[in-house]
Design an enzyme around this catalytic site. Sequence first.
Site, mmCIF file in Angstrom:
data_model
loop_
_atom_site.group_PDB
_atom_site.id
_atom_site.type_symbol
_atom_site.label_atom_id
_atom_site.label_comp_id
_atom_site.label_asym_id
_atom_site.label_seq_id
_atom_site.Cartn_x
_atom_site.Cartn_y
_atom_site.Cartn_z
ATOM 1 N N GLN A 72 9.704 25.431 -10.618
ATOM 2 C CA GLN A 72 8.452 25.566 -9.867
ATOM 3 C C GLN A 72 8.334 26.931 -9.206
ATOM 4 O O GLN A 72 7.855 27.065 -8.090
ATOM 5 C CB GLN A 72 8.370 24.453 -8.810
ATOM 6 C CG GLN A 72 8.335 23.074 -9.406
ATOM 7 C CD GLN A 72 8.339 21.987 -8.345
ATOM 8 O OE1 GLN A 72 8.191 22.241 -7.158
ATOM 9 N NE2 GLN A 72 8.499 20.748 -8.780
ATOM 10 N N CYS A 73 8.736 27.957 -9.911
ATOM 11 C CA CYS A 73 8.766 29.315 -9.393
ATOM 12 C C CYS A 73 7.712 30.157 -10.099
ATOM 13 O O CYS A 73 7.330 29.869 -11.233
ATOM 14 C CB CYS A 73 10.164 29.907 -9.630
ATOM 15 S SG CYS A 73 10.381 31.613 -9.122
ATOM 16 N N GLY A 74 7.265 31.207 -9.455
ATOM 17 C CA GLY A 74 6.348 32.132 -10.105
ATOM 18 C C GLY A 74 6.970 32.792 -11.332
ATOM 19 O O GLY A 74 6.260 33.242 -12.230
ATOM 20 N N TYR A 75 8.298 32.831 -11.378
ATOM 21 C CA TYR A 75 9.005 33.419 -12.522
ATOM 22 C C TYR A 75 9.342 32.390 -13.605
ATOM 23 O O TYR A 75 9.934 32.740 -14.624
ATOM 24 C CB TYR A 75 10.295 34.102 -12.060
ATOM 25 C CG TYR A 75 10.058 35.292 -11.173
ATOM 26 C CD1 TYR A 75 9.417 36.432 -11.647
ATOM 27 C CD2 TYR A 75 10.480 35.282 -9.843
ATOM 28 C CE1 TYR A 75 9.197 37.534 -10.826
ATOM 29 C CE2 TYR A 75 10.268 36.379 -9.018
ATOM 30 C CZ TYR A 75 9.631 37.502 -9.516
ATOM 31 O OH TYR A 75 9.413 38.585 -8.708
ATOM 32 N N THR A 76 8.964 31.132 -13.401
ATOM 33 C CA THR A 76 9.287 30.076 -14.373
ATOM 34 C C THR A 76 8.831 30.408 -15.791
ATOM 35 O O THR A 76 9.546 30.075 -16.739
ATOM 36 C CB THR A 76 8.729 28.715 -13.899
ATOM 37 O OG1 THR A 76 9.333 28.395 -12.638
ATOM 38 C CG2 THR A 76 9.032 27.605 -14.886
#
Length: 193
Positions: A72-76
């Site tokens: 659930q990360c912006g980098y996912t």
Amino acid sequence: MYRTLFITLILLAFGCSTAPTAQTPAPTPVHPTSATTASSVYDFTVNDIDGNPVALSQFQGKVLLIVNVASQCGYTPQYETLQGFYEQYKDKGVVVLGFPANNFGGQEPGSNAEIKSFCTSKFNVTFPMFSKISVKGADQHPLYAYLTQATGEEVKWNFHKFLVGKDGKPVRAFGSRADALEDEVLQAVGELL
């Protein structure tokens, strides 16, 4: 002194012995090597995403890209480029190892089964994924303690990457913004092949 005597008297009153008793030895941990005794990543055993122990020594002679991942990360979306990188380089002796971690912003809250389902259904991940660990802090996994000590690089967020040479020794680290398919990463990998 009085406190110890008082506790001893209470224990004796309730029929408890104060004599030392034989204890059952604790089970051997899955990652018995500490960061200070390790000479390479090959000294570590970790659990895969299904909970099975995996000796990292099985990757001897390979270049490794070790990444702490989160769902659930912006980098996912980097899962996609990590998978593309793995497909492009696996036949050349490069392996991506994914380690889910919930250290940053609670962005990996799921169970290992949920993480596995997410990675395979959304990003078709086929590179080795491991059980969720802690990559920093008081409960930092010994593998990550070793990686950070060896490179001098603390993990600051999800998708931090450690590049490990064929000898199992960390060569360098890349921050979260570094994409696995960008020139800087590809050049560093090429130098190790």
